[in-house]
Design an enzyme around this catalytic site. Structure first.
Site, PDB file in Angstrom:
ATOM      1  N   ARG A 151       8.312  -3.804   6.568  1.00  0.00           N
ATOM      2  CA  ARG A 151       8.340  -4.731   5.439  1.00  0.00           C
ATOM      3  C   ARG A 151       7.037  -5.533   5.417  1.00  0.00           C
ATOM      4  NH1 ARG A 151      13.439  -4.012   7.280  1.00  0.00           N
ATOM      5  NH2 ARG A 151      15.217  -4.230   5.895  1.00  0.00           N
TER       6      ARG A 151
ATOM      7  N   HIS B 290       8.780 -10.355   6.605  1.00  0.00           N
ATOM      8  CA  HIS B 290      10.105 -10.226   7.240  1.00  0.00           C
ATOM      9  C   HIS B 290      10.249  -8.874   7.946  1.00  0.00           C
ATOM     10  CE1 HIS B 290      11.903 -13.825   5.216  1.00  0.00           C
ATOM     11  NE2 HIS B 290      11.002 -13.527   4.299  1.00  0.00           N
TER      12      HIS B 290
ATOM     13  N   ARG C 127      20.952  -9.683   7.563  1.00  0.00           N
ATOM     14  CA  ARG C 127      19.729  -9.412   8.333  1.00  0.00           C
ATOM     15  C   ARG C 127      18.942 -10.709   8.449  1.00  0.00           C
ATOM     16  NH1 ARG C 127      14.328  -7.965   7.631  1.00  0.00           N
ATOM     17  NH2 ARG C 127      13.502  -6.624   9.275  1.00  0.00           N
TER      18      ARG C 127
ATOM     19  N   ASN D 252      16.451 -18.121   3.227  1.00  0.00           N
ATOM     20  CA  ASN D 252      15.712 -18.498   4.433  1.00  0.00           C
ATOM     21  C   ASN D 252      16.450 -19.636   5.129  1.00  0.00           C
ATOM     22  OD1 ASN D 252      13.579 -16.696   4.166  1.00  0.00           O
ATOM     23  ND2 ASN D 252      12.224 -18.152   3.152  1.00  0.00           N
TER      24      ASN D 252
ATOM     25  N   PHE E 262       2.227 -15.568  -4.297  1.00  0.00           N
ATOM     26  CA  PHE E 262       2.858 -15.016  -3.091  1.00  0.00           C
ATOM     27  C   PHE E 262       1.921 -14.103  -2.298  1.00  0.00           C
ATOM     28  CE2 PHE E 262       5.947 -12.223  -0.819  1.00  0.00           C
ATOM     29  CZ  PHE E 262       6.536 -13.207  -0.037  1.00  0.00           C
TER      30      PHE E 262
ATOM     31  N   ARG F 273      10.319 -12.851  -7.856  1.00  0.00           N
ATOM     32  CA  ARG F 273      11.062 -12.114  -6.825  1.00  0.00           C
ATOM     33  C   ARG F 273      11.913 -11.018  -7.452  1.00  0.00           C
ATOM     34  NH1 ARG F 273      14.466 -15.900  -3.086  1.00  0.00           N
ATOM     35  NH2 ARG F 273      14.393 -14.130  -1.676  1.00  0.00           N
TER      36      ARG F 273
ATOM     37  N   TYR G  12      11.126  -7.150  -5.127  1.00  0.00           N
ATOM     38  CA  TYR G  12      11.934  -6.508  -4.079  1.00  0.00           C
ATOM     39  C   TYR G  12      12.231  -5.045  -4.387  1.00  0.00           C
ATOM     40  CZ  TYR G  12      12.541 -11.066  -1.899  1.00  0.00           C
ATOM     41  OH  TYR G  12      12.310 -12.264  -1.273  1.00  0.00           O
TER      42      TYR G  12
ATOM     43  N   ARG H 262       8.795   1.404   0.632  1.00  0.00           N
ATOM     44  CA  ARG H 262       9.246   1.390   2.018  1.00  0.00           C
ATOM     45  C   ARG H 262      10.228   2.520   2.302  1.00  0.00           C
ATOM     46  NH1 ARG H 262      12.886  -1.388   5.174  1.00  0.00           N
ATOM     47  NH2 ARG H 262      14.049  -2.229   3.422  1.00  0.00           N
TER      48      ARG H 262
HETATM   49 FE1  HDD Z   1      10.998 -12.647  -0.010  1.00  0.00          FE
HETATM   50  C1  HDD Z   1      11.680  -9.985   1.936  1.00  0.00           C
HETATM   51  C2  HDD Z   1      13.468 -14.432   1.493  1.00  0.00           C
HETATM   52  C3  HDD Z   1       9.986 -15.472  -1.710  1.00  0.00           C
HETATM   53  C4  HDD Z   1       8.909 -10.804  -1.839  1.00  0.00           C
HETATM   54  N1  HDD Z   1      12.304 -12.287   1.435  1.00  0.00           N
HETATM   55  C5  HDD Z   1      12.430 -11.120   2.134  1.00  0.00           C
HETATM   56  C6  HDD Z   1      13.471 -11.247   3.095  1.00  0.00           C
HETATM   57  C7  HDD Z   1      13.984 -12.508   2.980  1.00  0.00           C
HETATM   58  C8  HDD Z   1      13.249 -13.158   1.924  1.00  0.00           C
HETATM   59  C9  HDD Z   1      15.104 -13.109   3.786  1.00  0.00           C
HETATM   60  C10 HDD Z   1      13.884 -10.176   4.094  1.00  0.00           C
HETATM   61  C11 HDD Z   1      15.018  -9.344   3.584  1.00  0.00           C
HETATM   62  C12 HDD Z   1      15.436  -8.357   4.644  1.00  0.00           C
HETATM   63  O1  HDD Z   1      15.915  -8.802   5.690  1.00  0.00           O
HETATM   64  O2  HDD Z   1      15.261  -7.165   4.419  1.00  0.00           O
HETATM   65  N2  HDD Z   1      11.558 -14.582  -0.038  1.00  0.00           N
HETATM   66  C13 HDD Z   1      12.673 -15.080   0.574  1.00  0.00           C
HETATM   67  C14 HDD Z   1      12.887 -16.440   0.114  1.00  0.00           C
HETATM   68  C15 HDD Z   1      11.900 -16.730  -0.772  1.00  0.00           C
HETATM   69  C16 HDD Z   1      11.072 -15.556  -0.881  1.00  0.00           C
HETATM   70  C17 HDD Z   1      14.043 -17.323   0.540  1.00  0.00           C
HETATM   71  C18 HDD Z   1      11.646 -17.971  -1.558  1.00  0.00           C
HETATM   72  C19 HDD Z   1      12.577 -18.724  -2.021  1.00  0.00           C
HETATM   73  N3  HDD Z   1       9.663 -13.066  -1.472  1.00  0.00           N
HETATM   74  C20 HDD Z   1       9.426 -14.282  -2.062  1.00  0.00           C
HETATM   75  C21 HDD Z   1       8.507 -14.112  -3.162  1.00  0.00           C
HETATM   76  C22 HDD Z   1       8.219 -12.777  -3.223  1.00  0.00           C
HETATM   77  C23 HDD Z   1       8.939 -12.148  -2.148  1.00  0.00           C
HETATM   78  C24 HDD Z   1       7.998 -15.220  -4.068  1.00  0.00           C
HETATM   79  C25 HDD Z   1       7.320 -12.035  -4.183  1.00  0.00           C
HETATM   80  C26 HDD Z   1       7.161 -12.351  -5.422  1.00  0.00           C
HETATM   81  N4  HDD Z   1      10.334 -10.764   0.098  1.00  0.00           N
HETATM   82  C27 HDD Z   1       9.500 -10.198  -0.789  1.00  0.00           C
HETATM   83  C28 HDD Z   1       9.285  -8.726  -0.557  1.00  0.00           C
HETATM   84  C29 HDD Z   1      10.218  -8.446   0.660  1.00  0.00           C
HETATM   85  C30 HDD Z   1      10.778  -9.823   0.950  1.00  0.00           C
HETATM   86  C31 HDD Z   1       7.871  -8.301  -0.436  1.00  0.00           C
HETATM   87  C32 HDD Z   1       9.599  -7.751   1.864  1.00  0.00           C
HETATM   88  C33 HDD Z   1      10.593  -6.716   2.297  1.00  0.00           C
HETATM   89  C34 HDD Z   1      11.598  -6.703   1.267  1.00  0.00           C
HETATM   90  O3  HDD Z   1      11.285  -7.607   0.298  1.00  0.00           O
HETATM   91  O4  HDD Z   1      12.581  -6.002   1.232  1.00  0.00           O
HETATM   92  O5  HDD Z   1       9.656  -7.997  -1.659  1.00  0.00           O
END
Ligand code: HDD
Length: 705
Positions: free
Chosen positions: A83, A86, A123, A159, A172, A369, A373, A380
């Site tokens: 990822r 995370h 997770r 989170n 981001f 968001r 995702y 991935r």
């Molecule tokens: Fe995110 C993963 C939580 C903002 C883009 N995010 C990811 C995961 C968590 C969060 C818990 C791990 C999920 C897992 O265990 O597979 N993210 C948050 C929280 C945010 C946040 C609480 C703000 C309130 N995230 C955020 C933004 C973006 C992303 C603003 C993009 C615009 N986040 C991602 C991602 C991930 C991710 C790149 C990486 C792996 C995945 O999604 O599955 O899309």
């Protein structure tokens, strides 16, 4: 000795029985288990898996060795991209139980019937570190929950910190680039303590509030079981008439909150980089099931309009004292994964996965968001069919016309793959459900397209100040210490100064203490976009004011030697058990010790493999001779000095004084120490004392923290 001929000992393999159904209804591919005979992926039995096929004894390997080539080919492709954030995570299964019906505000099926259970997969993760990094990084923790409801999957991707660094998803990639390893040198990883991160956040005043949380003990939890979770954004509940109510989601750990101190975190990372995942695995394994209550803050437009801040701004909280958190259900994690890759690694969360009765708001971070995702999962997991993986598939019936693609496993029968169609019976395929199908909240929108931040998002410091002032003195000290530590890793003095200039808008004392700790002249105050205001303190923001008041679920580490008094040890074990705590023995050798009554006790760790940082409280139960030997052993001296420096409660038998002397702490014995005699009541008194978790009054006395 008679041996069974190999051909009769092996079970016959019946290949197509490839899937079995797990207790949660999920399917696992049941290959390679038990007595099954080793085959290729094509099912061809393998006679020799030890050597590749060569010409003669020392000749070249043959290309025709399909068994070798298949094995190596598959191995070469075992990894999938980690990822982007995370990457390091750990998952577990469980269920969510609804306390009360929320029919008045949402049609979400899982909230309709009190007592009903919905399966979940959770997770937890760190954010910045790569997959192979350590668990006790100073970082936010991901807390992603997938509810397999009867109306589809709902992902609450949260989170353990209720605010975020940035207000708009546009930033981001910049945020993540800045925090991860620097691109030229490829380090440091799993830490924000470097120039790029502090350069970025010191130029982004909106990140100040989250930075305060990240420098607090929230970012170094003792256990994943002892932390809160927050979905951050304001979401919507939607009722049967299409009316919507704003809602914020919280997870409250029933084990109470607890964190470690920074010096401890640093050492845990060396002693047990898997500390959090091991803790979760062990707790579930021994039936000490982690539990959280789901809380909601529900409010209407009238509250939103009257609130000092914009409810669409993800850098702001709504203090619990203003809108109390209503607990609407409980989540219990009761089953570890069968296969880390299949479940924890391949699980795919997405905030856009909502169910009827739950909707979005215009929070610009949330809106971004909703795109990111799904997009990342394709990269991935490699195919739009990742939703068919057992961990991602709904557990309710589902039916649609999406088809084909890589690795399509669930393939519909019949003729119709479009709608509307005029086919009937089995041929016709699914139909829309206008009554209970998903409906978005009906929201009136208008305006001119533009790229801007609303003025209502402009106050970047007031809530950061509120957070700092709501902490107890030890927690404030830890925040100061964290800023000093992190900024001392920043090589560019101008960046350190810029950050301290920002902190002057949070609290002058904080800024002064950080500047003093860095040996930096206090810089000019940064000019804020909006002057911060004083907000009432919010006790809900402190960990220490919301401690568990119990030692249940915690671990007592006991340093033992041969000849230790059996009764004292038994008393401690009984008292710990009565408290719901676990005991681990640390001995000079992992083979264990023999106590005064000649009983042998296997140890859980040898001294340098089980440093005291791994325990919540410690006891030293040695013989005279054992204590003398330990006194000459540096890891044993560290064991006690660390426990002291980390403000832990310590019980010791009189003979252990030799070790305390050698460790240089006999003169510092305070009210956090209990000298053990052979009475049960003394052991019980010690365990009761441990309910406070730490003796923070000791902290100013100990230089190591
Ligand atoms: Fe995110 C993963 C939580 C903002 C883009 N995010 C990811 C995961 C968590 C969060 C818990 C791990 C999920 C897992 O265990 O597979 N993210 C948050 C929280 C945010 C946040 C609480 C703000 C309130 N995230 C955020 C933004 C973006 C992303 C603003 C993009 C615009 N986040 C991602 C991602 C991930 C991710 C790149 C990486 C792996 C995945 O999604 O599955 O899309």
């Amino acid at each position: 000795m008679a041996t069974t001929p190999r051909s009769t000992r092996r079970a016959r393999t019946t290949a197509p029985e490839a899937f079995e159904v797990g207790p949660g209804g999920e399917t696992h591919q049941a290959v390679g288990r038990g007595e099954a005979r080793l085959t290729t992926q094509q099912g061809v039995p393998i006679a020799d898996d030890q050597s590749s096929l060569t010409v003669g004894e020392r000749g070249p390997t043959l290309l025709e060795d399909f068994i070798f080539r298949e094995k190596m080919f598959h191995f070469d492709h075992e990894r999938i991209p980690e990822r982007i954030v995370h990457a390091r995570g750990y998952g577990a299964h469980g269920h969510f139980e609804t306390y009360e019906s929320l029919t008045d505000i949402t049609t979400a099926d899982l909230f309709q019937r009190p007592g009903e259970r919905t399966p979940v997969f959770v997770r937890f993760s760190t954010v910045a570190g790569n997959k192979g990094s350590f668990d006790l990084a100073r970082d936010a923790r991901g807390f992603a929950v997938k509810f397999y409801t009867q109306e589809g999957n709902w992902d609450l991707v949260s989170n353990n910190i209720p605010v975020f660094f940035i207000q708009d998803a546009m930033k981001f990639p910049d945020l993540v680039h800045s925090v991860k390893q620097e691109p030229d040198r490829g380090f440091p990883q799993a830490t924000a303590a470097h120039d790029n991160f502090w350069d970025f956040v010191s130029l982004m005043p909106e990140s100040t509030h989250m930075v305060l949380w990240a420098m607090s003990d929230r970012a170094i939890p003792r256990s994943l079981r002892f932390m809160e979770g927050f979905a951050v954004h304001t979401f919507r509940f939607i009722d049967a008439d299409g009316r919507s109510t704003f809602v914020k989601f919280h997870w409250k750990p029933l084990g109470g909150m607890q964190s470690v101190v920074w010096n401890e975190a640093v050492k845990i990372n060396g002693a047990d980089p898997d500390h959090h995942r091991r803790d979760l695995w062990d707790a579930i394994g021994r039936g000490d099931l982690p539990e959280w209550e789901l809380g909601i803050q529900a409010f209407d437009d009238e509250f939103a309009d009257s609130f000092d801040f914009d409810v669409l701004d993800p850098t702001k909280i709504i203090p619990e004292e203003l809108v109390p958190v209503r607990r609407v259900g409980k989540m219990v994690l009761d089953r570890v994964v069968d296969n880390f890759f299949a479940e924890t690694e391949q699980v795919a969360f997405c905030p856009a996965n909502v169910v009827p009765g739950i909707g979005f708001t215009n929070d610009p971070l949330l809106q971004g968001r909703l795109f990111s995702y799904l997009d990342t999962q394709l990269k991935r997991l490699g195919s739009p069919n990742f939703t068919q993986l057992p961990i991602n598939a709904p557990k309710c019936p589902f039916s649609h016309f999406q088809q084909d693609g890589h690795m399509a496993f669930t393939n519909p029968k019949g003729r119709a793959n479009y709608e509307p169609n005029s086919w009937s019976g089995d041929e016709r395929g699914p139909r829309e459900d206008p009554i209970s199908g998903y409906r978005s909240a009906a929201v009136q929108e208008s305006g001119t397209t533009r790229r801007t931040r609303p003025a209502s998002f402009a106050d970047h410091y007031s809530q950061a100040r509120q957070f700092f002032l709501s902490q107890t003195p030890p927690e404030q000290r830890h925040i100061v210490g964290a800023f000093v530590f992190e900024l001392s890793k920043v090589e560019t003095e101008a960046i350190r100064a810029r950050m301290v200039a920002n902190l002057r808008n949070v609290d002058e004392d904080l800024a002064e203490m950080v500047a003093e700790g860095l040996g930096l002249p206090l810089p000019e105050r940064a000019t804020p976009a909006v002057e911060p205001i004083d907000l009432p303190e919010s006790p809900a923001l402190s960990i220490l004011l919301n401690g568990p008041g119990s030692f249940a679920g915690r671990t007592l580490g006991i340093l033992v030697t041969d000849g230790a008094d059996a009764k004292t040890l038994a008393n401690l074990r009984d008292a710990a058990e009565a408290e719901g705590a676990r005991v681990q023995l640390v001995a000079p050798k992992v083979g264990g010790v023999t106590t005064s009554d000649t009983t042998h006790h296997p140890a859980d760790h040898k001294v340098d493999g089980g440093p005291s940082v791994l325990f919540d409280a410690v006891a030293i139960v040695t013989s005279e001779q054992g204590a003398t030997v330990l006194a000459g052993h540096a890891p044993a001296r560290d064991w006690v000095t660390d426990a002291h420096a980390h403000c832990k409660f310590v019980a010791f038998v009189p003979s252990a004084r030799t070790l305390l002397d050698a460790a240089g702490i006999s003169d510092e014995i305070d009210e956090g120490y209990v000298e053990l005699d052979r009475r049960k009541t003394t052991a019980a008194r010690f365990l009761k004392m441990c309910r406070d978790l730490r003796l923070w009054d000791r902290e100013p006395e100990v230089a190591a923290v």
